[in-house]
Structure formats: C-alpha cells, structure tokens
Design an enzyme around this catalytic site. Structure first.
Site, mmCIF file in Angstrom:
data_model
loop_
_atom_site.group_PDB
_atom_site.id
_atom_site.type_symbol
_atom_site.label_atom_id
_atom_site.label_comp_id
_atom_site.label_asym_id
_atom_site.label_seq_id
_atom_site.Cartn_x
_atom_site.Cartn_y
_atom_site.Cartn_z
ATOM 1 N N PHE A 34 -8.497 -27.459 21.904
ATOM 2 C CA PHE A 34 -7.410 -27.601 22.858
ATOM 3 C C PHE A 34 -6.422 -26.459 22.650
ATOM 4 O O PHE A 34 -6.199 -26.046 21.508
ATOM 5 C CB PHE A 34 -6.648 -28.903 22.623
ATOM 6 C CG PHE A 34 -7.439 -30.144 22.942
ATOM 7 C CD1 PHE A 34 -7.283 -30.796 24.153
ATOM 8 C CD2 PHE A 34 -8.332 -30.669 22.022
ATOM 9 C CE1 PHE A 34 -7.996 -31.946 24.453
ATOM 10 C CE2 PHE A 34 -9.066 -31.823 22.311
ATOM 11 C CZ PHE A 34 -8.889 -32.458 23.532
ATOM 12 N N THR A 74 -13.968 -30.325 20.331
ATOM 13 C CA THR A 74 -13.254 -29.763 21.483
ATOM 14 C C THR A 74 -12.038 -29.007 20.980
ATOM 15 O O THR A 74 -11.302 -29.495 20.119
ATOM 16 C CB THR A 74 -12.852 -30.864 22.481
ATOM 17 O OG1 THR A 74 -14.042 -31.406 23.045
ATOM 18 C CG2 THR A 74 -12.004 -30.302 23.614
#
Ligand code: PEP
Ligand code: MN
Length: 663
Positions: free
Chosen positions: A550, A548
């Site tokens: 960010f 992921t």
C-alpha cells in the site's frame, strides 16, 4: 480471583465490590477490556468466591488456578502492551532493543546509540553494573555509566534499558533509567524484585539460568505484586548439557508463555548463543516463533569490547539483521516498531516516517485542517475489516482512525478535502500484480503525494454465520481477486457457486446481515470478529506468499521527509530510440536501485506510455544524509533533462519518502 462485572454496572455497585474485596485484604486491579471490565483480586487470604458472586453488579467469579495470579492469562485476557516514552512493546509489533553489553566510555556508547538507532532499534541497552562471573573482570562504570547511557539515549531519541543488581543502587539509578533489567542471575532475588517492582517502572525480567517457566512467572508475580504493571519477560537461554553455545535458547518458551501469561515476551539471542554469527539466525527464529521483541548486543568494535565481545554484533551485521526482520515480520502478522520521537539530525533512513505520521499536530503535519489534536485519520476504500484497514492499524500501531469510503477516488477526496490527513491505497499485489486504477489516480490527482508505504501479508479465511458448516455452504461471496487467490481450496467444493462482490469486507458484511447458513464469504480474519462470523477455515489462499503493498498519500507539502530512501516518479519519453534507456540511466548514475517500473497508456495518445518508476537505495548504503542527497540529485537531473532536450517529458515526482519496505 477474577471478578467479571456486569456490562452496565453502576459506579456505586462497583465501589461496593471494591470495598468488600479490600476489606478482605485483597488487592484489586481494575482491567477494562474490549468486551468486559474485570476486577483482578489477589491476596494472602482466600475468600469464598460465592460471597463475591452474590454482590450486585457481579456477572461471574473465576478462581485463578495458577500459583501466579496477576501474571496469568486468567487474570487478564488481553495482551499487555508496555509503553516506554512512546515506544511500545507487545501487541502486533516487533520492538528491537540494542546496544553494547556494557557502557565503556562516552565515545563507545554514543557511537553504539547512533548505529543502532540508524538501523531501527527503538531502545538502547548498556550495563553499568555488570554481574560478572569473575570478580577480576570489568564490573561496569557504575553511576557514570548510567549518566552516559542516559545522555546517549537522549541524543538519539532512545529510551534506555540497564541492569540493576542491587537495591542499594536505586537512589542513583531511578531518575535516569526508563526500563530496569533484572538479570538472569538475579531472577529469584526476591528482595530485589520487591524493591524494583515498587518503583512502578517497566522491568525486563530475564529468565534465570536454570529456571522453569513457572518459577520465572512466579518471579514476575513478585514484580507485579510489588507495584509495577509493566513486566516484560526475556528468554535468554538456559543451562543445558550442550557446550557448543553459551546457553540453549528455549524458543518453545514463547508459545508456552503466550498461553500462560498476558505479559510481553522478548528474546535475547546474544547471551543465549554467545557467538556473534549465531545471533541473527536465532533472532529471526524468535520473531518467527512470535516474540514481541529482541534485545541484542551490538558494539562499534567488538574486538575492543570489555565484556561479551564475541557475541556482540558489528553494526553492519545488526543493520542486515534488522532488514531481514522487516521482511519476516509481515509473514507472522507483525510490523517492526519504530521510534516515535526521532531527533533531528540523527534520523535514520528508515525509522522516522511512522513517527512523523503518528504524531498529529507535529511539525510535519501542520496542515490548515488537521493542526488539531486527536488520532491520525486515514481514509481507505472498503468497509470494516478490509485489508486496507488492517494496513492502517498495522502502520500506526492501532492508533489511527480508519475512515471507510466507497472507492479509491472517495478515499483520495477525503484526503483532499481534509476529512482525512492520509489515504491508504493498494498499489501492488505480489500475486495479482499492479492495481492500475491507483497508478492512474496518482497521476490524475496532482495535489496528493506519496509519503510512505506499508506491505501486509494477505491471509484469507472462509467466514460464515454461526451454525454454518462446510457441508451447509452453497455459495461463496468475495472480491474476484480473493476468489482467484483461493482457487485450490474452492476446487475441493465444485458444487459451490462463486459470486463476485466489490470488496472482501462487503462480502463479509452481506453474509453476516443475511445470516443464511448456506452462504459464506472470503475475507480477513479481522472481518470475522467485526461481523461476528465464524471462521470455517483459515489460510485458504493457494499461495501463502501473498502480499499487498500500500502507499500512504497526503496532501502535497504537508509531510516533509528530510532524508528519503525511496522516490516514486512518473514521466513519459520522446518517441525515439534509447529515450527510456537515457531516463533510467540517470538512476544508475546516481547509484539508485530501480525496484519497480510500470507503464500505463496515455489516454488520447494511442501507443504512447507513461512510466512509473520507484527507486531506492541499494542495500547497505549507510548515511541517511548521503541517501537523501542521491535521490534529490537524480530527480533534479531528470527534471533538467526534461527541460533541456525533451527526451524525458512531463516528469512528476509522486513522492520522496523514507520507509522500510518489506519487499
Ligand atoms: C546482560 O544483558 O548484559 C546480561 C548480563 O544478561 P543475563 O542476565 O541474561 O546474563
Ligand atoms: Mn552481556
């Protein structure tokens, strides 16, 4: 022996225990861990552990079974993190030390420092006293070399590492050197170890040419027993029958040492293989095997090097190696260490962001509300143990305060209101795609901008209360994305009910508070520790290549970046042929790489879209000054196009920032 003290021990009891041990000629070290405080006691004469066990305030006494005491894992459970002028070695970082084999002249060491700093090294190496096999070979520049190394290190914000070959050199070295290196040939020079240890400064202890791991740890024990707490072990290859490489790099030493000692472990692939082209693969292998760092030889002109030219990397090889390490590090749960105090004018394109964000109250963070001291506060959506919290800890090396909020909007509000200096927002998952809500949030909130980004690997675990087993589980709670990502594992248990929750951390919290052995949560391993759950199975995600990305946001204008290498921009285009093509053509014209293009419908205007573009510099673009200029010029042209002909509309720069992305 290790003496574990009662949790709420009284200060006078603690003093009494210490005096008792010292009276018995033991040296006492107090180690305050996360869970318990211990005394480590070592000395020549043994005392009966039972005599210590009966003292008030003592919980238990553990004899250390190993011949090395202070170096042993039994003595100290938590990993040691060595700090050198703000640079850390150990923990979840990969810290890279680089520079030439030897300091040869002013230009050579300054050029080396500039190039390795630009690529992300956090410390500068260079020998001034060289232990050469031949007495006729270059022996180093001695005192002048030390001074030049110091000057170059200071100029580029890099602490310095250099080898000490004789205690006679301590007077000329001690005031200049940040980290002393004990070379392979001196690993068992016990008189030198005692004198260097007594300086109390950090020491890199290289493994001897034919030393066993135990002999090496005994050498570390000499340093620790003489007065330094900061010993870094360095595997640099051992002598075997193999002749194809200079030495044989023993990477298995890393996991072996990890269980035997709390000391950080780095690897020197240069002296191990002795041939430049073989250095980067072994450097990557060392990171994969869990090394806390690397020490690598880099020379601006290896052909002209006065020593070890054949194994010295060209600066561009080093740069490529650093980029590869950036990609690999999150796979093994680490992030690449960055320099904390870069000097203006020499900042690399990538190394300065964490530093700027890490220093509260620094010039870059003089917001009216956070000019004070204390750790950086970064808001995120979710509870303790959420992946965003892990991203915060990873980015700020565990030194930021993560502020939990209920949702993304609240996290942004915390930034806007000043209760947090930064916000950590997920923007994209490598399997599930974009987090559209945050794209929309970025458009809506015009007072925040992107100041950085961090990518972490997502690893899911099945967590349940103590006493549960896979057979007792009937229902599994988690965020829908996490449930989907663990589909293959879950399909082995068709009887389980899948229950969606708002977050993975919320699922862990709920399962923990109910304590029902039939309920499990899918969440991070960190959540297991926080909520005291047991891991029934780790790594249950179907595809381990699950990352992921960010973005880190701050209030506009509070963090400035002089030499960005990324820009994110949002715009719409006129409804006419070729308008998107024209807009994107600007990036191509300025030599920028479009790494992400996302479109979102514009509310209230059916079939019209807003485009989000992220551009970066293509691989290998050198100077950070040039890179920053390219980005600024492209964005300026985009705004001009918007004003001139309306082909591009509503251009908003979401942020220009300097970071080393890992994807
Ligand atoms: C060095 O680092 O320059 C060096 C001489 O290393 P080693 O002691 O590992 O041979
Ligand atoms: Mn060398």
């Amino acid at each position: 022996m290790v003496i574990v003290l009662d949790k709420n021990i009284r200060e006078d009891d603690k003093q009494r225990i210490r005096s008792f041990l010292e009276k018995n000629s033991l040296r006492v070290n107090e180690i305050a861990g996360e869970e318990e405080t211990i005394f480590g006691a070592v000395g020549k004469v043994g005392i009966d552990p039972r005599e210590v066990e009966i003292l008030p305030g003592v919980q238990r006494v553990i004899p250390i079974s190993k011949p090395y005491k202070m170096a042993s894992r039994e003595f100290k459970r938590d990993n040691t993190v060595v700090t050198v002028s703000g640079v850390k070695i150990g923990g979840n970082r990969v810290s890279v030390i680089a520079g030439p084999c030897a300091v040869e002249n002013r230009d050579q060491i300054f050029e080396s420092a500039a190039r390795v700093a630009e690529s992300g090294a956090v410390m500068l190496r260079g020998g001034a006293y060289k232990p050469r096999t031949s007495p006729y070979a270059f022996q180093g520049m001695a005192e002048e070399g030390i001074r030049l190394l110091r000057e170059a290190g200071d100029e580029y914000g890099l602490p310095i590492v250099t080898e000490i070959v004789s205690s006679d050199h301590i007077p000329v070295m001690r005031d200049y050197v940040d980290v002393f290196q004990i070379g392979a040939r001196n690993m068992q020079n016990f008189e030198l170890l005692k004198k260097v240890g007594a300086l109390g400064k950090p020491v890199i202890l290289k493994r001897g040419l034919s030393a066993t791991i135990e002999e090496w740890l005994m050498a570390a024990e000499y340093l620790l027993a003489s007065g330094t707490e900061d010993v870094i072990l360095c595997e640099r290859g051992i002598r075997t029958y193999e002749k194809a490489t200079r030495n044989t790099l023993d990477l298995s030493a890393i996991p072996v040492l990890r269980s035997l000692t709390h000391l950080p472990i780095i690897v020197d692939p240069s002296h191990a293989v002795g041939v430049r082209d073989k250095v980067p693969p072994m450097a990557l292998a060392a990171v994969a095997a869990g090394a806390d760092g690397l020490i690598v030889e880099v020379h601006p002109c290896p052909e002209c090097a006065m020593s070890d030219g054949a194994q010295s990397l060209y600066p561009n090889q080093f740069e490529k190696m650093m980029r590869d390490i950036e990609v690999l590090a999150p796979v093994v749960g680490r992030s690449v260490s960055r320099r904390p105090h870069p000097k203006g004018g020499h900042e690399s394109a990538g190394a300065d962001l964490a530093a700027k964000l890490a220093s509260p109250g620094s010039a870059s963070l003089k917001g009216p509300r956070d000019a004070g001291k204390g750790p950086v506060v970064c808001a995120y959506s979710g509870g303790r143990g959420a992946y965003a919290e892990i991203a915060i800890q990873r980015f700020w090396d565990g030194e930021a305060t993560a502020l939990s909020t209920a949702n993304f909007r609240d996290a942004i509000d915390a930034v806007l209101s000043g209760s947090a200096a930064f916000g950590m927002l997920p923007i994209e998952n490598s399997l599930a795609g974009s987090v559209y809500e945050n794209y929309d949030n970025l458009t809506r909130c015009e007072d925040i901008e992107i100041v950085g980004e961090v990518t972490i690997r997502i690893e899911h675990s099945l967590l349940a209360p103590a006493g549960s087993r896979l057979e007792t589980i009937e229902s599994v709670y988690s965020h829908p994305q996490a449930l989907a990502q663990c589909e293959e594992f879950l399909s082995q248990y068709p009887g389980w009910r899948h229950i969606e929750t708002a977050s993975t951390s919320g699922a862990a919290q709920m399962v923990a508070s109910e304590g029902d052995p039939s309920r499990a949560a899918i969440a991070s391993e960190e959540a297991a520790g926080i909520y005291r759950l047991e891991t029934l199975k780790a790594g249950i995600e179907t595809n381990p290549r699950n990352y992921t990305r960010f973005v880190i946001v701050a209030r506009c204008g509070e963090v400035s970046c002089e030499s960005p290498n990324h820009a994110s921009v949002v715009f719409s285009t006129a409804n006419q042929p070729g308008s998107l093509h024209d807009a994107l053509g600007i990036f191509m014209k300025h030599g920028l790489n479009l790494t992400k293009l996302e479109s979102r419908p514009i509310q209230g205007e059916p079939w019209r879209y807003r485009f989000y573009a992220t551009v970066t510099l293509p691989e290998g673009v050198g100077s950070s000054v040039v890179s920053g200029e390219r980005i600024k010029a492209a964005l300026a042209e985009m705004e001009k196009m918007s004003q001139d002909n309306g082909i591009v509309q509503g251009v908003r720069i979401l942020g220009t920032y300097s970071t080393k992305s890992t994807n």
